[in-house]
Design a protein around this motif. Structure first.
Motif, PDB file in Angstrom:
ATOM      1  N   PRO A   1      51.099  48.158 -32.029  1.00 37.87           N
ATOM      2  CA  PRO A   1      51.239  47.331 -31.557  1.00 37.87           C
ATOM      3  C   PRO A   1      52.406  45.976 -31.764  1.00 37.87           C
ATOM      4  CG  PRO A   1      49.425  46.645 -32.753  1.00 37.87           C
ATOM      5  CD  PRO A   1      50.223  48.242 -33.111  1.00 37.87           C
TER       6      PRO A   1
ATOM      7  N   GLU B   1      52.718  42.662 -18.548  1.00 40.54           N
ATOM      8  CA  GLU B   1      51.464  41.883 -17.579  1.00 40.54           C
ATOM      9  C   GLU B   1      51.863  40.954 -16.242  1.00 40.54           C
ATOM     10  OE1 GLU B   1      49.757  41.731 -22.636  1.00 40.54           O
ATOM     11  OE2 GLU B   1      51.163  40.387 -21.628  1.00 40.54           O
TER      12      GLU B   1
ATOM     13  N   LYS C   1      55.690  36.160 -24.113  1.00 39.64           N
ATOM     14  CA  LYS C   1      55.692  36.790 -24.653  1.00 39.64           C
ATOM     15  C   LYS C   1      56.123  38.338 -22.949  1.00 39.64           C
ATOM     16  CE  LYS C   1      52.604  40.979 -25.284  1.00 39.64           C
ATOM     17  NZ  LYS C   1      50.830  41.295 -25.119  1.00 39.64           N
TER      18      LYS C   1
ATOM     19  N   SER D   1      55.313  43.501 -22.430  1.00 40.71           N
ATOM     20  CA  SER D   1      54.145  44.422 -21.889  1.00 40.71           C
ATOM     21  C   SER D   1      53.954  45.089 -20.094  1.00 40.71           C
ATOM     22  CB  SER D   1      52.519  43.905 -22.578  1.00 40.71           C
ATOM     23  OG  SER D   1      53.295  44.250 -24.136  1.00 40.71           O
TER      24      SER D   1
ATOM     25  N   ARG E   1      54.739  42.797 -31.747  1.00 42.00           N
ATOM     26  CA  ARG E   1      54.027  41.647 -32.674  1.00 42.00           C
ATOM     27  C   ARG E   1      53.270  40.308 -31.394  1.00 42.00           C
ATOM     28  NH1 ARG E   1      59.458  39.812 -35.969  1.00 42.00           N
ATOM     29  NH2 ARG E   1      59.003  40.944 -37.624  1.00 42.00           N
ATOM     30  N   SER E   2      52.059  39.452 -31.940  1.00 37.77           N
ATOM     31  CA  SER E   2      51.370  38.852 -31.062  1.00 37.77           C
ATOM     32  C   SER E   2      52.013  37.294 -30.957  1.00 37.77           C
ATOM     33  CB  SER E   2      49.660  38.188 -31.679  1.00 37.77           C
ATOM     34  OG  SER E   2      50.502  37.939 -32.741  1.00 37.77           O
ATOM     35  N   ILE E   3      51.789  36.454 -29.794  1.00 36.97           N
ATOM     36  CA  ILE E   3      52.617  35.505 -29.985  1.00 36.97           C
ATOM     37  C   ILE E   3      52.831  34.253 -30.777  1.00 36.97           C
ATOM     38  CG2 ILE E   3      52.359  33.626 -28.440  1.00 36.97           C
ATOM     39  CD1 ILE E   3      51.906  34.279 -26.009  1.00 36.97           C
ATOM     40  N   GLU E   4      51.091  33.994 -31.644  1.00 38.20           N
ATOM     41  CA  GLU E   4      50.592  33.557 -32.991  1.00 38.20           C
ATOM     42  C   GLU E   4      51.413  34.093 -33.994  1.00 38.20           C
ATOM     43  OE1 GLU E   4      49.046  31.011 -32.645  1.00 38.20           O
ATOM     44  OE2 GLU E   4      48.740  31.173 -30.689  1.00 38.20           O
ATOM     45  N   GLU E   5      51.999  35.206 -34.086  1.00 36.06           N
ATOM     46  CA  GLU E   5      51.804  35.855 -35.184  1.00 36.06           C
ATOM     47  C   GLU E   5      54.181  35.576 -35.080  1.00 36.06           C
ATOM     48  OE1 GLU E   5      53.270  40.522 -37.127  1.00 36.06           O
ATOM     49  OE2 GLU E   5      51.954  40.236 -35.280  1.00 36.06           O
TER      50      GLU E   5
END
Length: 364
Positions: free
Chosen positions: A15, A38, A33, A36, A17-21
């Motif tokens: 996956p 969305e 983000k 993906s 990277r996440s927003i928090e990461e």
């Protein structure tokens, strides 16, 4: 362990990277983000209201037949109830199709690049894969036909295609379907169907009576804004759906997902609004690309695949540092491009500013 041989050459899904990461990594207060595809507008207000107090017996298994949702979809598309298959996202339906039809000594055809789960599942089942390169972002359907042999079991068509966003003209697709042998299943993956604004495009469900060997995949993850609930569906001939249901796990969709989709399906106004807003913002991306001499594919989706002035990984990292998560084309088979989800007006203004910095930094 006696693992399948095919797994030796495969890698687990990685996956992004996440927003928090990203916030932690680059000490950013705001991160958007756009990687993906969305829905940036979330989901319908009616869904949010329902979720404030969902009433259901959590100790009871889900309705394995998805009775209410099945009935609504059957009415919406004017098909028989037995023409619909549900999956834990359309990803699971791809797995079901692969498990039911593909094995060693079978053959499958797909474009390249396209949604990677077609090849991923085919490899697990040990099938031979023929990947047909896109031509200017479009499926080369004549080459598909030339690749058909007596072992071909499944043909995968992503329409509009991910990651390019291109849509196959109706007449071209219909001509192709007439020439495909009827013992081959043609999967028409329409995850982005609700975003199509081409006035000449028809609802391919109309073709089911003419071509009983097609199956159409759609999802609640994109335009409906319900990606977290993992709910996709397929529409096909009852005889095809019956065979696939033999492979489907009995309770593959949870009760909350089914209930939420029931509510979402009734809010056509939300989908129409998202389609309209997306089209306006899509034109902004095309104008930006034209103004800056950047190649962009002719998309009919909620994302664009746009040229960058340097290595795609390098460009993605630059945009990441400026607070925007996008998808590098290196991971998609489209080097020198990045895939960007079309966001809200404010989000898109922000990424254009970040892109300006990218172009200035790389001397363009």
């Amino acid at each position: 362990m006696k693992w399948k041989e095919a797994l030796k050459e495969m890698e687990p899904y990685k996956p992004g990277r996440s927003i928090e990461e990203v916030k932690d990594l680059y000490k950013l207060k705001e991160v958007v983000k756009l990687a993906s595809n969305e829905n940036p507008y979330g989901c319908a207000t009616s869904v949010m209201e329902f979720l404030k107090s969902p009433s259901m017996p959590f100790q009871i298994y889900p309705d394995g037949h998805a009775t209410n949702l099945r009935s609504k979809l059957a009415t919406k598309y004017n098909v028989d109830d037995s023409s619909i298959l549900f999956g834990n996202g359309s990803d699971e339906i791809i797995s079901i199709i692969s498990r039911a039809l593909l094995r060693e000594n079978t053959h499958t055809i797909m474009p390249a690049p396209t949604f990677p789960q077609y090849a991923h599942n085919a490899k697990i089942e040990g099938a031979d894969i023929t990947e047909i390169p896109l031509v200017d972002g479009l499926h080369d359907l004549n080459a598909f036909l030339s690749a058909v042999n007596d072992r071909t079991a499944v043909i995968w068509i992503c329409n509009p295609n991910n990651p390019t966003g291109n849509l196959i003209p109706n007449d071209v697709l219909t001509k192709f379907l007439r020439e495909v042998p009827r013992n081959i299943l043609v999967v028409l993956d329409e995850a982005y169907f609700e975003y199509v604004t081409d006035p000449n495009h028809i609802d391919l469900v109309r073709l089911l009576n003419q071509f009983p060997n097609i199956i159409i995949l759609r999802t609640f993850s994109k335009a409906y804004g319900l990606a977290a609930f993992r709910l996709g569906y397929a529409i096909g001939s009852p005889s095809v759906i019956t065979e696939l249901n033999k492979v489907r796990n009995p309770f593959n969709n949870n009760s909350l997902a089914l209930a939420v989709a029931n509510v979402a399906l009734e809010d056509d106004g939300f989908i129409e609004e998202c389609r309209r807003k997306n089209e306006v913002q899509r034109e902004r991306f095309k104008s930006y690309a034209s103004l800056n001499g950047l190649h962009v594919y002719d998309t009919q989706t909620n994302f664009v695949l746009m040229e960058v002035p340097c290595d795609a990984d390098e460009a993605s990292e630059f945009l990441l540092k400026n607070g925007f998560i996008v998808r590098s084309g290196n991971a998609l088979g489209t080097p020198m491009h990045v895939r960007i989800t079309i966001g809200t007006e404010e989000q898109n203004t922000g990424i254009f500013l970040a892109f300006d910095l990218l172009l200035k930094e790389k001397g363009r």
